[in-house]
Design an enzyme around this catalytic site. Structure first.
Site, mmCIF file in Angstrom:
data_model
loop_
_atom_site.group_PDB
_atom_site.id
_atom_site.type_symbol
_atom_site.label_atom_id
_atom_site.label_comp_id
_atom_site.label_asym_id
_atom_site.label_seq_id
_atom_site.Cartn_x
_atom_site.Cartn_y
_atom_site.Cartn_z
ATOM 1 N N ARG A 1 0.809 -1.222 0.000
ATOM 2 C CA ARG A 1 0.000 0.000 0.000
ATOM 3 C C ARG A 1 0.839 1.267 0.000
ATOM 4 N NH1 ARG A 1 -4.741 -0.657 4.252
ATOM 5 N NH2 ARG A 1 -2.924 -0.452 5.567
ATOM 6 N N LYS B 1 -1.081 -19.151 3.688
ATOM 7 C CA LYS B 1 -2.128 -19.372 4.689
ATOM 8 C C LYS B 1 -2.302 -18.109 5.530
ATOM 9 C CE LYS B 1 0.221 -21.298 8.732
ATOM 10 N NZ LYS B 1 0.230 -20.194 9.570
ATOM 11 N N HIS C 1 4.616 -23.863 3.664
ATOM 12 C CA HIS C 1 6.073 -23.814 3.503
ATOM 13 C C HIS C 1 6.758 -25.078 4.026
ATOM 14 C CE1 HIS C 1 6.231 -22.352 7.721
ATOM 15 N NE2 HIS C 1 7.499 -22.708 7.712
ATOM 16 N N LYS D 1 10.375 -27.752 2.690
ATOM 17 C CA LYS D 1 11.532 -28.172 3.490
ATOM 18 C C LYS D 1 12.090 -29.484 2.932
ATOM 19 C CE LYS D 1 9.804 -26.132 7.805
ATOM 20 N NZ LYS D 1 10.740 -25.262 8.486
ATOM 21 N N GLU E 1 8.183 -25.363 19.279
ATOM 22 C CA GLU E 1 8.853 -24.079 19.056
ATOM 23 C C GLU E 1 9.175 -23.453 20.404
ATOM 24 O OE1 GLU E 1 7.337 -21.780 15.460
ATOM 25 O OE2 GLU E 1 5.505 -22.441 16.432
ATOM 26 N N ASP F 1 -3.252 -22.671 13.443
ATOM 27 C CA ASP F 1 -2.004 -22.105 12.944
ATOM 28 C C ASP F 1 -1.021 -23.192 12.477
ATOM 29 O OD1 ASP F 1 -0.086 -19.968 12.515
ATOM 30 O OD2 ASP F 1 0.938 -20.639 14.339
ATOM 31 N N HIS G 1 0.521 -27.404 8.416
ATOM 32 C CA HIS G 1 1.823 -28.083 8.396
ATOM 33 C C HIS G 1 1.753 -29.522 8.925
ATOM 34 C CE1 HIS G 1 2.928 -24.045 7.644
ATOM 35 N NE2 HIS G 1 3.055 -23.646 8.894
ATOM 36 N N LYS H 1 4.000 -23.453 21.380
ATOM 37 C CA LYS H 1 4.956 -22.364 21.558
ATOM 38 C C LYS H 1 5.524 -22.470 22.970
ATOM 39 C CE LYS H 1 3.414 -19.858 17.834
ATOM 40 N NZ LYS H 1 4.239 -19.877 16.613
HETATM 41 C C1 BG6 Z 1 3.955 -20.611 10.538
HETATM 42 C C2 BG6 Z 1 3.158 -20.300 11.773
HETATM 43 O O1 BG6 Z 1 3.120 -21.101 9.534
HETATM 44 O O2 BG6 Z 1 4.944 -21.585 10.854
HETATM 45 C C3 BG6 Z 1 4.060 -19.828 12.891
HETATM 46 O O3 BG6 Z 1 2.196 -19.294 11.481
HETATM 47 C C4 BG6 Z 1 5.180 -20.813 13.116
HETATM 48 O O4 BG6 Z 1 3.323 -19.613 14.084
HETATM 49 C C5 BG6 Z 1 5.878 -21.164 11.818
HETATM 50 O O5 BG6 Z 1 6.108 -20.218 14.015
HETATM 51 C C6 BG6 Z 1 6.869 -22.294 12.016
HETATM 52 O O6 BG6 Z 1 7.635 -22.473 10.854
HETATM 53 P P1 BG6 Z 1 9.107 -23.080 10.933
HETATM 54 O O7 BG6 Z 1 9.523 -23.189 9.497
HETATM 55 O O8 BG6 Z 1 9.938 -22.112 11.719
HETATM 56 O O9 BG6 Z 1 8.984 -24.404 11.625
#
Ligand code: BG6
Length: 487
Positions: A46, A145, A175, A179, A213, A232, A237, A335
């Site tokens: 923007r 996402k 993503h 990997k 994480e 999330d 994933h 987390k």
């Molecule tokens: C994202 C989530 O899709 O993946 C995050 O929104 C998360 O909350 C992240 O931290 C983790 O990705 P990676 O590649 O660091 O395991």
């Protein structure tokens, strides 16, 4: 697959993902000679900005996020020369027309659009592109996402894009599929003769998938609160990993074969009910504690108010098909865990008959375990039984580990950013590592069953101190079945 797109158009170009991942990935592709000649990258957001100012921002991001030995001033200069910036706000036809002008004469050589914006902007952006004449058969669109927050809203997002693009033009990004270690699951299962015959309920006792994480909210309050760990991380994933572990062998490594098998596995997930959520799911939220020796605050403190959002979830899932009947899949993610650690554990059953004393009693006999560590280390470890050297009358057994460190085996190879693979495949039109609409919907259908169960059963997150593997009920979830988490 076609010739790679000659133009890459990124919406959300001033955002965090763009700076951390997308531009560094494009830079890496350029430095490895993998971008087409005369490639054009247009960043769009923007704010008003000149091409020059935007290039300077990207250069700063490269310096910040690339490993120091990857940044090369000459390559960065060539990279900068490929980049333009166009300010665009959804609904502003003049700005979309200005965008089209920048792409004039290049459209037939392919345009890959990447949406790294909030999903509410997906459909208006796509409409803007359509009105500016930028959607032709060689246009592709990738989107990040979250695609919705439940099945119904995901359909709205997918319809918004789907009435302007064919499904074969749509590339939904997860993503984790970029990997190497996740792709390596395909190599492990289908490139070796010894695993597949055992990859079923006859030989496997249970499967564990953990994505831990250490980070907390990371300033993502506005996105995360009300979303939570289930939506999330599990919806996308973790279910993608599960689908690759659980699917039938695809006939070929192509987008249709692979995704057909994944979606069948996802559709076979047994929905949860307001009864089963009580025993098959755990929600948690972190409170103050210590992670890696650092004192950290709790979720509610970071947020500034109490919340019912879970930052941890553990699940016991079943896949109701022939291959997996009766095999629990235990999933957990959170987390503020003790470690950043993602892994898959395949726990095999005991041998059918022990020759080492009754039930192996006293011999040390244990069932085999396969551990696939996805990150931060990358390895595959198979625990097998071996005779302990010695002259005892009764044979004594010990577990030894067949250990394949992928980092060591491929030491000369640079570990790539997941987005490098995905951007390259988007440019080439290879959708194998992108998520098809029916997969997203199957994922949401199962997640909805859990969310509805939580609502009906009024299940709130249980507290866990930061630096722990979730609340104690997460341990009970698996230990009730006589198993334990592989920590
Ligand atoms: C994202 C989530 O899709 O993946 C995050 O929104 C998360 O909350 C992240 O931290 C983790 O990705 P990676 O590649 O660091 O395991």
């Amino acid at each position: 697959m076609t010739d790679p797109s000659a133009t890459f158009l990124l919406f959300g170009a001033t955002g965090d993902l763009a700076r951390r991942m997308i531009f560094p990935s494009l830079y890496n592709l350029l430095s490895d000679g993998l971008l087409p000649a005369d490639f054009l990258i247009i960043g769009s957001a923007r704010s008003e900005m000149s091409d020059e100012a935007f290039r300077a921002e990207i250069d700063a991001a490269l310096k910040q996020f690339l490993p120091a030995d990857r940044y090369d001033a000459d390559i960065a200069a060539s990279f900068g020369a490929m980049i333009q910036y166009q300010s665009v706000e959804a609904g502003n036809a003049d700005q979309f027309a200005a965008l089209a002008e920048r792409i004039d004469g290049r459209l037939e050589r392919g345009l890959s659009v990447y949406l790294s914006t909030p999903p509410s902007l997906f459909a208006p952006t796509a409409q803007g592109l359509a009105d500016a004449g930028l959607i032709v058969p060689t246009t592709r669109i990738a989107m990040e996402k979250p695609i919705g927050k439940d099945l119904a809203s995901s359909r709205v997002v997918n319809d918004g894009i789907g009435h302007l693009f064919g499904e074969d033009q749509i590339f939904r990004v997860d993503h984790y599929l970029g990997k190497e270690t996740v792709q390596n699951l395909l190599a492990l299962r289908f490139g070796n003769v010894m695993f597949e015959p055992l990859w079923n309920a006859s030989a496997i006792d249970h499967v564990q998938i953990t994505v831990g994480e250490t980070v907390g909210l990371e300033g993502r309050v506005s996105y995360y609160d009300g979303v939570g760990a289930l939506r999330d991380m599990v919806q996308n994933h973790m279910l993608q990993i599960l689908s690759i572990i659980a699917m039938e062998p695809p006939a070929r490594m192509d987008p249709t074969s692979v995704r057909d098998e994944k979606v069948k596995a996802l559709r076979s997930l047994r929905p949860m009910t307001d009864e089963t959520v009580k025993t098959h799911s755990v929600r948690g939220q972190y409170t103050p504690g210590a992670v890696s020796g650092q004192i950290v605050t709790g979720y509610a403190d970071e947020l500034g108010q109490p919340s019912d959002t879970e930052t941890f979830v553990a699940l016991k899932a079943y896949i109701d098909n022939w291959r997996w009947q009766g095999v629990p899949f235990y999933l957990r993610t959170g987390k503020r865990m003790p470690q950043r650690q993602s892994e898959i554990v395949i726990q095999f059953k005991p041998v059918r008959h022990s020759i080492f004393g009754r039930d192996g009693h006293g011999s040390g006999l244990e069932p085999n375990t396969l551990v696939i560590r996805l990150q931060p280390e990358e390895y595959i470890r198979l625990q097998i039984m071996s005779k302990r050297p010695g002259l005892e009358q009764q044979v004594k057994l010990d577990e030894v580990t067949l250990d394949v460190s992928l980092t060591a085996a491929f030491a000369g190879q640079r570990r790539r950013i997941a987005y490098e693979r995905l951007i390259l495949d988007l440019l080439a039109g290879n959708a194998t590592l992108f998520v098809r609409r029916d997969e997203v919907e199957a994922q949401w259908a199962w997640i909805d069953s859990i969310i509805n169960g939580w609502k009906e059963a009024n299940m709130k997150p249980a507290a866990y101190s930061s630096g722990n593997w979730g609340p104690s009920s997460a341990i009970a979830l698996i230990e009730r079945d006589g198993a334990s988490w592989h920590d």
